[in-house]
Design a protein around this motif. Sequence first.
Motif, PDB file in Angstrom:
ATOM      1  N   CYS A  85       0.829  -1.212   0.000  1.00  0.00           N
ATOM      2  CA  CYS A  85       0.000   0.000   0.000  1.00  0.00           C
ATOM      3  C   CYS A  85       0.861   1.259   0.000  1.00  0.00           C
ATOM      4  N   LEU A  86       1.886   1.289   0.840  1.00  0.00           N
ATOM      5  CA  LEU A  86       2.745   2.467   0.922  1.00  0.00           C
ATOM      6  C   LEU A  86       3.481   2.706  -0.390  1.00  0.00           C
ATOM      7  N   ARG A  87       3.955   1.639  -0.989  1.00  0.00           N
ATOM      8  CA  ARG A  87       4.644   1.765  -2.285  1.00  0.00           C
ATOM      9  C   ARG A  87       3.694   2.292  -3.354  1.00  0.00           C
ATOM     10  N   SER A  88       2.471   1.761  -3.374  1.00  0.00           N
ATOM     11  CA  SER A  88       1.485   2.207  -4.352  1.00  0.00           C
ATOM     12  C   SER A  88       1.151   3.681  -4.151  1.00  0.00           C
ATOM     13  N   LEU A  89       0.997   4.075  -2.897  1.00  0.00           N
ATOM     14  CA  LEU A  89       0.696   5.468  -2.565  1.00  0.00           C
ATOM     15  C   LEU A  89       1.825   6.397  -3.019  1.00  0.00           C
ATOM     16  N   ASP A  90       3.057   5.961  -2.837  1.00  0.00           N
ATOM     17  CA  ASP A  90       4.214   6.819  -3.063  1.00  0.00           C
ATOM     18  C   ASP A  90       4.674   6.836  -4.515  1.00  0.00           C
ATOM     19  N   GLN A  91       4.571   5.694  -5.191  1.00  0.00           N
ATOM     20  CA  GLN A  91       5.152   5.635  -6.537  1.00  0.00           C
ATOM     21  C   GLN A  91       4.390   4.753  -7.512  1.00  0.00           C
ATOM     22  N   GLY A  92       3.215   4.267  -7.114  1.00  0.00           N
ATOM     23  CA  GLY A  92       2.475   3.366  -7.988  1.00  0.00           C
ATOM     24  C   GLY A  92       1.820   4.078  -9.158  1.00  0.00           C
ATOM     25  N   THR A  93       1.533   3.320 -10.206  1.00  0.00           N
ATOM     26  CA  THR A  93       0.922   3.872 -11.415  1.00  0.00           C
ATOM     27  C   THR A  93      -0.591   4.022 -11.287  1.00  0.00           C
ATOM     28  N   LEU A  94      -1.148   3.574 -10.171  1.00  0.00           N
ATOM     29  CA  LEU A  94      -2.595   3.659  -9.962  1.00  0.00           C
ATOM     30  C   LEU A  94      -3.059   5.100  -9.774  1.00  0.00           C
ATOM     31  N   PHE A  95      -2.132   5.980  -9.368  1.00  0.00           N
ATOM     32  CA  PHE A  95      -2.500   7.355  -9.021  1.00  0.00           C
ATOM     33  C   PHE A  95      -1.662   8.359  -9.792  1.00  0.00           C
ATOM     34  N   SER A  96      -2.253   9.529 -10.018  1.00  0.00           N
ATOM     35  CA  SER A  96      -1.507  10.633 -10.617  1.00  0.00           C
ATOM     36  C   SER A  96      -0.541  11.212  -9.580  1.00  0.00           C
ATOM     37  N   GLN A  97       0.409  12.000 -10.063  1.00  0.00           N
ATOM     38  CA  GLN A  97       1.345  12.649  -9.144  1.00  0.00           C
ATOM     39  C   GLN A  97       0.605  13.564  -8.180  1.00  0.00           C
ATOM     40  N   LYS A  98      -0.436  14.238  -8.662  1.00  0.00           N
ATOM     41  CA  LYS A  98      -1.215  15.133  -7.811  1.00  0.00           C
ATOM     42  C   LYS A  98      -1.849  14.372  -6.653  1.00  0.00           C
ATOM     43  N   SER A  99      -2.439  13.205  -6.938  1.00  0.00           N
ATOM     44  CA  SER A  99      -3.064  12.399  -5.883  1.00  0.00           C
ATOM     45  C   SER A  99      -2.015  11.877  -4.912  1.00  0.00           C
ATOM     46  N   ARG A 100      -0.891  11.407  -5.437  1.00  0.00           N
ATOM     47  CA  ARG A 100       0.168  10.899  -4.554  1.00  0.00           C
ATOM     48  C   ARG A 100       0.669  12.004  -3.626  1.00  0.00           C
ATOM     49  N   ASP A 101       0.850  13.199  -4.180  1.00  0.00           N
ATOM     50  CA  ASP A 101       1.320  14.327  -3.359  1.00  0.00           C
ATOM     51  C   ASP A 101       0.312  14.655  -2.260  1.00  0.00           C
ATOM     52  N   LYS A 102      -0.982  14.622  -2.585  1.00  0.00           N
ATOM     53  CA  LYS A 102      -2.006  14.924  -1.584  1.00  0.00           C
ATOM     54  C   LYS A 102      -2.026  13.872  -0.477  1.00  0.00           C
ATOM     55  N   MET A 103      -1.931  12.598  -0.842  1.00  0.00           N
ATOM     56  CA  MET A 103      -1.946  11.539   0.166  1.00  0.00           C
ATOM     57  C   MET A 103      -0.720  11.619   1.063  1.00  0.00           C
ATOM     58  N   LEU A 104       0.434  11.876   0.470  1.00  0.00           N
ATOM     59  CA  LEU A 104       1.655  12.019   1.274  1.00  0.00           C
ATOM     60  C   LEU A 104       1.546  13.209   2.220  1.00  0.00           C
ATOM     61  N   TYR A 105       0.988  14.302   1.715  1.00  0.00           N
ATOM     62  CA  TYR A 105       0.831  15.490   2.558  1.00  0.00           C
ATOM     63  C   TYR A 105      -0.043  15.167   3.773  1.00  0.00           C
ATOM     64  N   ILE A 106      -1.140  14.436   3.551  1.00  0.00           N
ATOM     65  CA  ILE A 106      -2.022  14.074   4.664  1.00  0.00           C
ATOM     66  C   ILE A 106      -1.268  13.216   5.682  1.00  0.00           C
ATOM     67  N   LEU A 107      -0.578  12.188   5.204  1.00  0.00           N
ATOM     68  CA  LEU A 107       0.156  11.300   6.122  1.00  0.00           C
ATOM     69  C   LEU A 107       1.257  12.050   6.868  1.00  0.00           C
ATOM     70  N   HIS A 108       1.844  13.038   6.205  1.00  0.00           N
ATOM     71  CA  HIS A 108       2.932  13.803   6.824  1.00  0.00           C
ATOM     72  C   HIS A 108       2.427  14.695   7.964  1.00  0.00           C
ATOM     73  N   GLN A 109       1.120  14.962   8.000  1.00  0.00           N
ATOM     74  CA  GLN A 109       0.540  15.792   9.067  1.00  0.00           C
ATOM     75  C   GLN A 109       0.144  14.970  10.297  1.00  0.00           C
TER      76      GLN A 109
END
Length: 263
Positions: free
Chosen positions: A162-186
Amino acid sequence: MNEKLLEERILDAIDKCKGRISVAIDLPSHSIQINSDTPYSAASLIKIPILLECFRQSEHGKIDLDETVMVPKEYRVGGAGVLSTLSERISLTVEDLLTLMIIVSDNTATNLIIDRLGSEAINNLCNSLALKHTKLSRKMMDFQAMKQGYDNFTSASDIITCLRSLDQGTLFSQKSRDKMLYILHQQQFNTKLPARMDKDKIYIANKTGELPGVEHDCAIVRSEEKTAYIVVLIDELDENESARDTIAEIGKLLHDYLTKPNL
């Protein structure tokens, strides 16, 4: 510190743990797997695939992250979070609910998101990622379902996926990955993996999970050009405090590996 020494020191930390423990760490050129395919009660780590499915549906236009959702009193549940204690007339965007679900593990927000996405869709996401042990079988704080034997499960190897998919997987656009990472970083719960890390030297985006006798944490950790994915799951505990200390120690070992290679 090289990979072999890191693994040896993690095994030493595990030996002191009084519960059943599973560890998975993906490093740039090495992987550490200790009971990583063992199923565990997911606790709040089930919120990671829920987050992924919500952003997947957003990518496909099935849900709008800016959509406003009412938070009716009768839908509010206890446990972690803040929504259950707020005033009667509340509405939040889907993205706000996702943020609360992750950074303070809000159970009311989680249940509203589950209702909006559908349990079947969340489990289909787990299947599409080839997760072996992860399944959503009940909503948060559903004690009736728990009495009937329904629980949510995962494994360390599944959460790494899951973490790999969130961070670098092809399932999501860069915009979505950045948003998810931002949420987890908070993340507001920082007493486990991040507890002994120097936040000036590393970037960490994590999600915890806990129940009586259960302590989990998972994270994406970066230092300069290096990225690591780490999951630690512990259960069968008589008390939880010692397990939090074990997870913090493992986090410190990973921090030192990434920031002090010659240690």
